[in-house]
Design an enzyme around this catalytic site. Structure first.
Site, PDB file in Angstrom:
ATOM      1  N   SER A   1       0.862  -1.185   0.000  1.00  0.00           N
ATOM      2  CA  SER A   1       0.000   0.000   0.000  1.00  0.00           C
ATOM      3  C   SER A   1       0.890   1.224   0.000  1.00  0.00           C
ATOM      4  O   SER A   1       2.040   1.172   0.461  1.00  0.00           O
ATOM      5  CB  SER A   1      -0.881   0.009   1.264  1.00  0.00           C
ATOM      6  OG  SER A   1      -1.500   1.269   1.461  1.00  0.00           O
TER       7      SER A   1
ATOM      8  N   TYR B   1      -2.583  -1.445  10.199  1.00  0.00           N
ATOM      9  CA  TYR B   1      -2.616  -1.607   8.750  1.00  0.00           C
ATOM     10  C   TYR B   1      -1.335  -1.059   8.140  1.00  0.00           C
ATOM     11  O   TYR B   1      -0.695  -1.732   7.314  1.00  0.00           O
ATOM     12  CB  TYR B   1      -3.828  -0.883   8.169  1.00  0.00           C
ATOM     13  CG  TYR B   1      -3.931  -0.992   6.663  1.00  0.00           C
ATOM     14  CD1 TYR B   1      -4.572  -2.076   6.077  1.00  0.00           C
ATOM     15  CD2 TYR B   1      -3.385  -0.016   5.827  1.00  0.00           C
ATOM     16  CE1 TYR B   1      -4.664  -2.194   4.695  1.00  0.00           C
ATOM     17  CE2 TYR B   1      -3.468  -0.129   4.449  1.00  0.00           C
ATOM     18  CZ  TYR B   1      -4.112  -1.207   3.889  1.00  0.00           C
ATOM     19  OH  TYR B   1      -4.196  -1.315   2.516  1.00  0.00           O
TER      20      TYR B   1
END
Length: 254
Positions: A139, A152
């Site tokens: 990401s 995350y």
């Protein structure tokens, strides 16, 4: 990774980025197997996309991962690409254990242990193929943190470094390691993200990824233009500004 002629397993592809890439890769002449935990979604995918294959898999269950891998390899012995797509993203408040611990543990299990288990289940087979690819999915938040999703961010940073390390280990073998680095994309990963003006339209993202695979078959990172702001902030020397800009947006835009 070549764009056509592969047999590709994509666990975690029952919606969002995974399903968008699965359908496009199938349209490019690949055999694609979609994996997911919810059998009703797999049934719907088979009905809506008759060319796609499906298999049930829960990457939080080690025994289930092994069983699904055995089935995929038995039914598709020419499998040569694994795309470890599954992931969850949750807002956490670390001021109290009650506000983050369960979420953090679940996020690590899915986002980090999940890909590790998948690679472990398929690596012996992939090494038998003349040319194989492991595609990890990190990401933009692996490179600049969003304040409200610390676990995350951490798991995606770990996926980036795992990808870098595995690429070193498999150098000179038939197995390539490619890292897909998405920005915020209009999916249901977070509440409100599908309608976010900040997030990249899903079709635009998937089309650009397919174009990158086509035009950069030797790439080690797949970076759409929208993620370069996050990816290269530290290298450009404006990391603090990137973090400030990132965290000035609606936290549900990611």
């Amino acid at each position: 990774m070549n764009l056509t002629g592969n047999t590709i397993f994509i666990p975690g592809a029952t919606s969002g980025i995974g399903l968008a890439l699965a359908t496009r890769l199938h349209d490019k002449g690949n055999t694609v197997i979609v994996g997911g935990r919810r059998t009703e979604l797999l049934d719907r995918i088979r009905a809506d996309h008759p060319g796609l294959h499906t298999v049930a898999i829960d990457i939080a269950d080690p025994a289930g991962v092994d069983a699904a891998a055995r089935r995929v390899i038995a039914e598709h012995p020419d499998l040569d690409v694994l795309i470890a797509m599954a992931g969850i993203m949750r807002v956490e408040d670390w001021s109290s254990p009650a506000g983050f611990l369960d979420s953090a543990e679940a996020t690590v299990t899915t986002n980090l242990l999940g890909p590790i288990r998948l690679i472990a289940a398929f690596i012996d087979h992939l090494q038998t193929r003349p040319a194989a690819t492991i595609m990890t999915v990190s990401s933009g938040l692996a490179f600049a943190p969003l304040r409200v999703t610390p676990t995350y961010n951490a798991t995606k940073a770990a996926i980036h470094m795992l990808s870098e390390s595995l690429r070193l280990q498999f150098h000179g073998t038939s197995v390539d390691v490619v890292e897909l680095v998405p920005p915020a994309v209009r999916t249901d990963l977070m509440p409100g993200q599908r309608d976010s003006d900040f997030a990249m339209p899903l079709d635009e993202f998937a089309d650009e990824v397919i174009d990158l695979i086509d035009t950069q078959p030797d790439a080690t990172e797949l970076l759409v233009k929208r993620v370069e702001f996050l990816r290269w902030g530290e290298a450009r020397g404006d990391y603090a500004g990137v973090v400030a800009t990132l965290n000035a947006h609606d936290p549900h835009a990611f």
